[in-house]
Design a protein around this motif. Structure first.
Motif, short mmCIF file in Angstrom:
data_model
loop_
_atom_site.label_atom_id
_atom_site.label_comp_id
_atom_site.label_asym_id
_atom_site.label_seq_id
_atom_site.Cartn_x
_atom_site.Cartn_y
_atom_site.Cartn_z
N ALA A 66 -16.37 14.33 0.07
CA ALA A 66 -17.47 13.41 -0.24
C ALA A 66 -18.81 14.10 -0.16
O ALA A 66 -19.85 13.48 -0.26
CB ALA A 66 -17.44 12.23 0.72
N GLY B 49 -17.34 16.12 5.19
CA GLY B 49 -17.36 17.11 4.11
C GLY B 49 -17.13 18.52 4.56
O GLY B 49 -17.02 19.42 3.72
N LYS C 77 3.72 5.73 -2.83
CA LYS C 77 4.97 6.38 -3.24
C LYS C 77 5.10 6.39 -4.76
O LYS C 77 5.55 7.39 -5.36
CB LYS C 77 6.16 5.65 -2.61
CG LYS C 77 6.29 5.87 -1.11
CD LYS C 77 7.40 5.02 -0.55
CE LYS C 77 7.55 5.21 0.97
NZ LYS C 77 8.50 4.25 1.55
N ASN C 78 4.71 5.28 -5.36
CA ASN C 78 4.82 5.21 -6.82
C ASN C 78 3.98 6.29 -7.49
O ASN C 78 4.33 6.81 -8.54
CB ASN C 78 4.36 3.83 -7.31
CG ASN C 78 5.35 2.75 -6.91
OD1 ASN C 78 6.49 3.06 -6.57
ND2 ASN C 78 4.90 1.50 -6.92
N ALA D 123 3.22 9.13 -6.11
CA ALA D 123 3.40 10.38 -5.38
C ALA D 123 3.43 11.57 -6.33
O ALA D 123 2.98 12.67 -5.98
CB ALA D 123 4.69 10.32 -4.57
N ASP D 124 3.93 11.35 -7.53
CA ASP D 124 4.03 12.46 -8.47
C ASP D 124 2.65 12.90 -8.95
O ASP D 124 2.49 13.97 -9.50
CB ASP D 124 4.91 12.08 -9.66
CG ASP D 124 4.49 10.75 -10.28
OD1 ASP D 124 3.75 9.98 -9.59
OD2 ASP D 124 4.91 10.47 -11.42
N GLN D 125 1.64 12.04 -8.75
CA GLN D 125 0.29 12.42 -9.16
C GLN D 125 -0.61 12.69 -7.95
O GLN D 125 -1.80 12.97 -8.10
CB GLN D 125 -0.35 11.27 -9.96
CG GLN D 125 0.47 10.90 -11.18
CD GLN D 125 0.19 9.46 -11.63
OE1 GLN D 125 -0.83 8.90 -11.27
NE2 GLN D 125 1.11 8.91 -12.42
N ASP E 273 -2.81 15.83 -2.09
CA ASP E 273 -2.89 15.64 -0.65
C ASP E 273 -4.24 16.03 -0.07
O ASP E 273 -4.56 15.69 1.05
CB ASP E 273 -1.76 16.42 0.02
CG ASP E 273 -1.50 15.92 1.42
OD1 ASP E 273 -1.64 14.69 1.64
OD2 ASP E 273 -1.19 16.74 2.29
N GLN F 65 0.82 -1.21 0.00
CA GLN F 65 0.00 0.00 0.00
C GLN F 65 0.86 1.26 0.00
O GLN F 65 0.65 2.19 -0.79
CB GLN F 65 -0.92 -0.01 1.22
CG GLN F 65 -1.93 1.11 1.21
CD GLN F 65 -2.77 1.12 2.49
OE1 GLN F 65 -2.69 0.21 3.30
NE2 GLN F 65 -3.59 2.14 2.62
N ILE F 66 1.87 1.26 0.86
CA ILE F 66 2.71 2.46 0.94
C ILE F 66 3.54 2.63 -0.32
O ILE F 66 3.79 3.74 -0.79
CB ILE F 66 3.59 2.43 2.21
CG1 ILE F 66 4.18 3.82 2.49
CG2 ILE F 66 4.69 1.39 2.12
CD1 ILE F 66 3.15 4.84 2.90
N PRO G 245 -7.87 15.74 0.80
CA PRO G 245 -8.81 14.63 0.84
C PRO G 245 -10.02 14.88 -0.05
O PRO G 245 -10.37 16.01 -0.32
CB PRO G 245 -9.22 14.56 2.32
CG PRO G 245 -8.82 15.85 2.90
CD PRO G 245 -7.76 16.44 2.06
N VAL G 246 -10.57 13.77 -0.49
CA VAL G 246 -11.73 13.90 -1.37
C VAL G 246 -12.90 14.43 -0.57
O VAL G 246 -13.18 13.95 0.54
CB VAL G 246 -12.08 12.51 -1.96
CG1 VAL G 246 -13.38 12.59 -2.76
CG2 VAL G 246 -10.94 12.02 -2.82
#
Lengths: 811, 190
Positions: free
Chosen positions: B94, B118, B81-82, B84-86, B89, B76-77, B91-92
């Protein structure tokens, strides 16, 4: 070949069964997840679960690759297209503002005050720094939270436990504290140390001061998206309550069906992952609900009929109170200590109300025990009357709800094979021959050499039976001898409170001997009252011969006052009130025993006139005059007593005796007074010899004197031998014992000593006259002679000269 | 000759079987004899996994696994990290939501717990209704309490509520928007 297949199959099944028996723990599945009880309070808050060193060891064991990729040389999982390989950790970290070197939790250091860390510089020395293990441990201690709870939290939030190249942001929000799902994290709470401490503090706060979820029914969403719905969850404890405050979502079915993967769009994983990781790393999150505290164990050997108290104390590790029988609120259930699977215990003392009334459940002692409280289950055990080996495996039970898991609490107690043996050590208080109609107190000592435990009546614990002696042949017959210390005239209680095997019991009881002559022979055994009669062993019996001698004093004429020196013939009449015949010396049958009177203690009596043949020479026994005295007849004793020349005040005590067999209690007792003896005389008259005599001529003289004293005088012939001395004589005087020239050697009235003249009168009582008659023979030599004389009581006293004198001239 | 070979195999099987049975029995005995007269070697509770007749199958507690981590533990982490460039931060959002998690009466006060989504600001409008009684309304602020967005305590005195089941309705108002009403019930009295 079929044979071998069969054999192998059997072996394989056996091995498989054994593997099942020894119990490998089952793999975790989603169905094991209980949304209302994710973790037990006692586990969630077990701050002592791990030391700093153990936490450090754990971190080092879990970091990926076995060590931190400090320099970032290991490949990442991000494909480096241009290079045709994966980026290294260092390369990809650098591209995302997290250049090597990397610091893992194994090497992380932070000063909790200054917040300075070694991130980006693993070898940096920081004064006052703590390791990650120390920070985790300290937070757990400070807020009473299990360090394992924090370790799992660190992993489920940011994978910090296993990550071998963590980035700065992972440390910044290490535990996800103050990071709402729908808002950015609170920057003021960023940083590893802060995050760990705050997470611990929040858990404690949520447990102690809940406001969103409570123990009881709550609505819990599946996902932040409320459209995904949720369910009502009955939250069973504070730890679960706190977890829902921290992450307010429960896993849905999709998340649980793929426990190590993802579910669907409505899945949330926080609490699922917490539960799963905790189980995987630290074991079950659900404890048995109780833990052993202490116990008072029964002995390994419990004798038959023995009662012991045993108890177990356990802590209530559930979040709900326990109630004892009789104190259960409506809708609740009592908590008890049950034998596993309600298997009856053969040792249960169901007379003890601590038992439920069955043999398989013990009530709780406290009326209620809240979460964390100590419950005590105390009950008595009773050794059965059969040999038994019992293994009692126990576990608490919420009655009607469930058994709590067995954690190994068990008692192994053995009751030896029943032996009802006993051994009589001594029986005292009953002689071989006893009087009839007499009270006797008998003491019996019996050693317990069996396997039963003995209790006294009244000291017998509830459920045990008291041990008693009982009459035998037939058992429980009413004894004709019973007096004191008996129960219903057929049982005798034990004196000791308890008598264990190897110890000795005491029985004390009274009997009344029969009136008639005969033999006593009564047998006894022992009984555990109401349970079992021990067999006769031939030792427990009392035996004696009753020979009945009793006498009743009818008459006696022994004087109370006696004159010194006087003899008295007295008589005593006794009636034979016994059942035995009395015989005197001459008529006693062969092998029999003569009946006499005896002075107390067989001491010689000062009154014994042994010149009387009725007395034995020993001066202490008097023969019976009557030849044979049958029961109801009267025995006559006739004997002489004499008063010594001595002032005295003596008891003449006589008891009937069957010589050599029995001294009886009944006695003659007479106090006799004897005054101070006085010896004195007065002149009455005399026939004197001539005043002038021819040499060698003789003349008969006679002197009569009155006894004016209070004593009896005897002459030499009549003096009783029991008076050692005492013959009254004339004695030549001035000086006394002077020889007289006129003594006639041929006259027996004179003593050979020529100085004393015997009394002619046999007995002279006070006031009577004594007569002395003797030959007065003139000596050869002429001359004038003077012969004064007085009276002597030989051996006692010379009565003073009163002027009696003969003056004779010989020519 | 063939017979001798068969005999040897048979003997081997028998010896093997005997060894297995014997060792199984010995181990089973040792396992069973662990429990002494309530003398626990370790007061910490340990489940006794050999008791197959228990109503609850117990897995051990506080049994720390010091083995190495699984490669999937970092999946998961690593994914994060993979990407991370996209990554964004933020939060969605809702959307505004209010969820009633708990209703209760404590110390003569009716309490309604509400989880807010929300937003971290706004107001919560509570309406208590019961047939035959007038509606009771109270508005409180949205607060963030130890990292959880919720409504301030409503604290409705139950003296103002008759016994029985009251309908509970909470609407979140933030700016110009409102959430869907969250609904539940509150039991007053027995």
């Amino acid at each position: 070949m079929k044979q071998y297949i069969k054999l192998f199959t059997f072996t394989a099944v056996l091995v498989a069964s054994f593997a099942l028996f020894t119990g490998a723990s089952s793999a975790l599945t989603g169905t094991d997840f209980r949304p209302g009880r994710i973790i037990d309070d006692v586990i969630f808050t077990n701050k002592s679960s791990m030391s700093v060193a153990q936490i450090q060891q754990f971190l080092e064991s879990k970091v990926a690759g076995g060590s931190c990729d400090t320099s970032g040389t290991r490949p990442s999982t991000r494909w480096y297209t241009a290079a045709g390989r994966y980026y290294t950790h260092a390369e990809w970290g650098a591209l995302n503002a997290n250049p090597a070197p990397f610091v893992c939790l194994t090497t992380y250091k932070e000063n909790p005050t200054t917040k300075q860390t070694n991130l980006g510089n693993p070898t940096l020395v920081i004064a006052g720094a703590q390791t990650a293990a120390e920070i985790i441990y300290n937070a757990g201690q400070q807020y009473n939270i299990n360090p394992q709870t924090l370790l799992v939290l660190l992993q489920k939030e940011q994978s910090l436990i296993t990550d071998d190249w963590p980035w700065l942001d992972q440390y910044a929000k290490a535990t996800g504290a103050y990071c709402p799902d729908t808002a950015p994290c609170d920057a003021a709470q960023a940083g590893f140390g802060t995050q760990v401490r705050e997470a611990a503090r929040l858990f404690r706060y949520y447990m102690d001061t809940p406001w969103l979820y409570f123990v009881g029914n709550n609505y819990v969403l599946y996902n932040p998206n409320t459209a995904c719905g949720g369910t009502t969850v009955y939250i069973e404890n504070k730890a679960t309550e706190a977890l829902y405050h921290y992450t307010p979502y429960q896993p849905n079915a999709a998340a649980l069906s793929n426990l190590y993967g993802t579910g669907d769009g409505c899945s949330a994983y926080g609490n699922r992952n917490f539960w799963r990781m905790f189980n995987d790393w630290f074991g079950n999150t659900i404890g048995p609900g109780y833990s052993y505290v202490t116990a008072v164990n029964p002995p390994a050997i419990l004798y038959s009929n023995q009662i012991v108290v045993a108890s177990v104390s356990i802590r209530n590790d559930t979040s709900l109170p326990w109630y004892s029988d009789g104190n259960v609120p409506v809708g609740e259930h009592p908590t008890r200590l049950a034998m596993l699977n309600y298997k009856d215990s053969p040792l249960a003392n169901i007379a003890d109300p601590a038992w439920l009334g069955t043999r398989n459940q013990i009530k709780m002692k406290e009326s209620s025990v809240g979460p964390g409280g100590i419950a005590t289950f105390e009950a008595t055990f009773l050794g059965p009357l059969v040999g038994v080996r019992s293994r009692m495996e126990m576990t608490p039970v919420i009655d009607g709800v469930k058994f709590m898991p067995f954690i190994g609490m068990a008692w192994a107690v053995e009751t030896p094979t029943l032996l009802l043996n006993y051994q009589v050590t001594s029986i005292t208080g009953l002689e071989a021959r006893v009087n009839g109609d007499a009270e006797k107190q008998i003491t019996v000592l019996v050693k317990n050499i069996g396997t039963t435990y003995w209790y006294k009546d009244g000291a017998s614990p509830l459920g045990a039976q008291p041990l008693r002696m009982l009459t035998a042949e037939p058992f429980y017959h009413l004894s004709g001898l019973a007096t004191t210390g008996w129960l219903a005239k057929n049982q005798i209680p034990m004196q000791n409170n308890t008598v264990a095997p190897g110890e000795t019991a005491t029985f004390i009881f009274g009997i009344h001997t029969p009136t008639a002559n005969g033999f006593i022979n009564e047998k006894y055994s022992l009984v555990l009252d109401g349970k079992i009669v021990m067999p006769l062993n031939g030792q427990l019996q009392i035996s004696s011969e009753v020979i009945d001698y009793r006498a009743f004093l009818l008459t006696e004429n022994i004087p109370s006052n006696m004159i010194p020196g006087k003899q008295y013939t007295v008589s005593v009449s006794l009636r034979n009130d016994g059942s035995s015949t009395w015989y005197n010396e001459s008529n006693v049958p062969t092998g029999g025993h003569p009946f006499r009177l005896v002075a107390n203690s067989y001491a010689g009596s000062i009154f014994a006139d042994t010149s009387d043949p009725a007395w034995l020479n020993t001066q202490n026994q008097i023969k019976m005059k009557t030849a044979v005295v049958n029961p109801g007849e009267t025995a006559e004793f006739e004997f002489r007593i004499i008063a010594p020349y001595k002032r005295s005040f003596e008891n003449l005590a006589l008891r009937p005796v069957v010589d050599g067999l029995r001294v009886m209690d009944q006695s003659v007792s007479k106090i006799i007074s004897i005054p101070q003896p006085i010896f004195s005389y007065g002149f009455v008259d005399s026939v004197n010899p001539p005043s002038i005599m021819q040499p060698t001529t003789e003349s008969t003289a006679r002197v009569r004197l009155t006894n004016v004293g209070n004593t009896v005088w005897y002459n030499d012939t009549s003096r009783p031998t029991s008076l050692r001395y005492g013959a009254a004589r004339l004695i030549m005087a001035l000086p006394y014992y002077r020889n007289s020239a006129f003594a006639s050697s041929s006259d027996p009235a004179w003593l050979n000593t020529q100085n004393q003249i015997k009394m002619k009168t046999a007995v002279v009582n006070p006031g009577e006259t004594a007569e002395f008659e003797f030959i007065w023979k003139a000596p050869v030599n002429a001359g004038t002679y003077a012969d004064p004389f007085s009276v002597v009581i030989d051996g006692y006293v010379v009565i003073p000269f009163i002027g009696l004198q003969y003056n004779t001239r010989v020519q | 000759m063939k017979k001798n070979k068969q005999s040897t195999i048979k003997k081997t099987f028998l010896i093997f079987a005997c060894l297995m049975i014997t060792s199984g029995l010995i181990l089973a005995y040792l396992n069973r004899s662990r429990v002494k007269n309530l003398i626990f070697s370790d007061p910490v509770t340990k489940s006794n996994s050999d008791d197959t007749n228990l109503s609850d199958k117990v897995r051990e507690v506080n049994d720390v696994d010091y083995g190495p981590s699984s490669p999937t533990d970092n999946s998961q982490i690593n994914d994060q990290k993979n990407n991370a460039d996209q990554a964004n931060d933020k939060p969605v959002n809702a959307g505004l939501s209010a969820t009633i998690t708990n209703t209760r009466v404590v110390s003569s006060l009716a309490q309604v717990s509400v989880l807010i989504g929300g937003t971290t600001g706004g107001n919560c409008l509570l309406t208590l209704s019961k047939s035959g009684s007038s509606d009771i309304q109270k508005t409180v602020s949205v607060i963030v309490r130890n990292g959880i967005t919720t409504c301030e305590d409503f604290n409705i005195p139950i003296s103002s509520l008759s016994n029985g089941s009251w309908g509970v309705r909470v609407v979140l108002e933030s700016g110009q928007t409102k959430s869907k009403p969250a609904e539940g019930t509150l039991q007053v009295g027995s």
